[in-house]
Design a protein around this motif. Structure first.
Motif: not given
Lengths: 200, 261
Positions: A46-47, A49-50, A53-54, A57-58, A60-61, A67, A102
């Motif tokens: 799942a990580l 996959l996350g 997605v991240l 998303t960015h 695409r942005k 931004q 970090y």
């Protein structure tokens, strides 16, 4: 069928884990351990996959121009850290990234919490209702009672402060915790008995 | 028969958490009876919870205005101790997603846990399919902002401002990041609401949000929104709460009278 299978699997796994909680038997313990290991493996996928997605998303942005600077920084930081982690695992470079990028960023954000708490309390102190009055009076009393001067005014002030913390505050906290525990049991039973299936 | 007797022995062994077993044995019959009554159509009385009324209003408003709601699902991992809170976050997301899907409107879910994001994607896909607009599901409306709670809050706050959202619903497992997220959006003159069951985080969120729920009210989301099957378990909770209150009062009296040390 698309719903029955996941619900069936969830109910079976949930009941097995419940039995494992109450029964100390080598076979049940082993099945429970396998299921917990399965959760860890699923969470790792799942990580991944996350992460995808991240990235998407960015990316695409960045393409859309909304931004773009922030998205570019995020993508560079993400891919850079990933590259260092994969190519130089446990290296000084990776440690440097965490120590000097970090952790300082994390501390900066955590430091903002103090200001956010003050601004939230300021709004909560607007005397709109009885709750706000109780909150303000009890908070002010506790602030004042912490001062060394309070004991000089009267020995009863520190005693009242200790009583306030030990009795009403603790009672309130325990009430919330008991309610939340009952809610947790109810939610767990709804899922275990397939009355509710928020995941499917 | 030997394995069976070994199993029974292990159940009766000292390692069994008898308190938890007793609570389960009291709760289970109440749960079954009240849930069956609820499913048979019995209407239980509910005290009003302003947060859930606002969510109903805003879900309708969002479909009319076309501005999406942002549902912040928290950082509770499915499969961990936070599963019940994560399930409630998904229930609220399901309610909002169904409203949005009916009118083919956008919605945005953000989470700080990847398993929760995957589950939210499944919920949204179902909602889009059941409403007859499966083509509107692109898998981009649920975002994961990393397992660090503050990074998640920063990501969610950034997305909120960029995409012209109508309101923030932050319900699920939150720590200090709940306050961070809420306060970061305070100057955007938008409605912020939500809650969590952790008492420390709930106090901060209650001070910051426009509408908040704390403790057990978080777990009542389904019953108040669109899951009447949850009403039975709420009634069972109320009965058990009365039993616990009675036990506390009896305990205090007995201790005061010197029967228990």
């Amino acid at each position: 069928m698309k719903r029955i299978v996941p619900i069936g699997v969830a109910v079976l796994c949930g009941l097995t884990m419940l039995v494992d909680f109450f029964v100390a038997h080598p076979l049940v313990d082993r099945i429970g351990a396998i299921l917990v290991e399965g959760v860890t493996i699923l969470a790792a996928f799942a990580l991944l996959l996350g992460l995808l997605v991240l990235l998407s998303t960015h990316a695409r942005k960045l393409k859309r121009g909304s931004q773009p600077g922030l998205s570019l920084i995020l993508l560079i930081a993400l891919l850079g850290t990933l590259a260092v982690g994969v190519l130089l695992p446990g290296s000084a470079t990776l440690t440097w990234l965490f120590d000097y990028v970090y952790y300082p960023l994390q501390s900066t954000m955590a430091a903002l919490l103090a200001f956010f708490a003050i601004s939230a309390v300021y709004r909560a102190f607007k005397l709109r209702n009885v709750h706000a009055w109780v909150l303000m009076i009890s908070s002010l009393f506790l602030f004042m009672a912490q001062l060394p001067l309070a004991a000089a005014i009267s020995p009863y002030v520190p005693m009242a402060r200790d009583w306030l913390i030990a009795v009403p505050v603790t009672a309130g906290m325990r009430g919330i915790l008991l309610g939340a525990a009952l809610g947790t049991v109810a939610t767990a039973l709804r899922i275990l008995l397939a009355v509710d299936h928020p995941y499917a | 028969m030997e394995p069976l007797s070994a199993l029974i022995d292990s159940i009766l062994s000292a390692s069994v958490d008898l308190t938890a077993l007793a609570i389960l044995l009291v709760f289970l019959p109440l749960f079954v009876v009240f849930t069956a009554r609820g499913k048979a159509g019995y209407r239980f009385g509910l005290r009003p919870i302003p947060l859930y009324s606002r969510i109903r209003q805003l879900a309708s408003h969002a479909t009319e205005s076309g501005s999406p709601l942002q549902v912040s699902l928290g950082s509770g991992q499915i499969g961990s101790e936070a599963t019940p809170e994560a399930a409630m976050a998904l229930t609220v997301f399901d309610y909002v997603a169904r409203h949005a899907a009916t009118c083919a409107q956008p919605i945005h879910g953000v989470s700080g846990d990847a398993t929760l994001m995957a589950a939210a994607q499944g919920v949204l896909q179902n909602a889009r399919q059941e409403s007859g607009y499966p083509e509107n599901y692109a898998g981009r409306e649920c975002t994961f902002y990393g397992p660090d709670p503050l990074a998640y809050a920063a990501g969610a706050a950034g997305t909120f401002g960029a995409d012209n959202h109508l309101a923030l619903i932050a319900l699920g497992e939150f720590g200090a990041e709940g306050l961070w997220l809420s306060e970061a959006l305070a100057d955007q003159a938008t409605t912020r609401m939500g809650g969590t069951s952790d008492p420390s985080a709930a106090a901060l969120m209650a001070a910051s949000l426009d509408e908040a729920v704390i403790g057990e009210d978080v777990y009542a989301a389904g019953a108040y929104l669109h899951r009447p099957s949850h009403l039975g378990s709420l009634a069972a909770q109320d009965i058990l709460r009365l039993v616990i209150m009675l036990a506390i009062v009896v305990g205090v009296i007995m201790t005061s009278l010197g029967y228990w040390s």
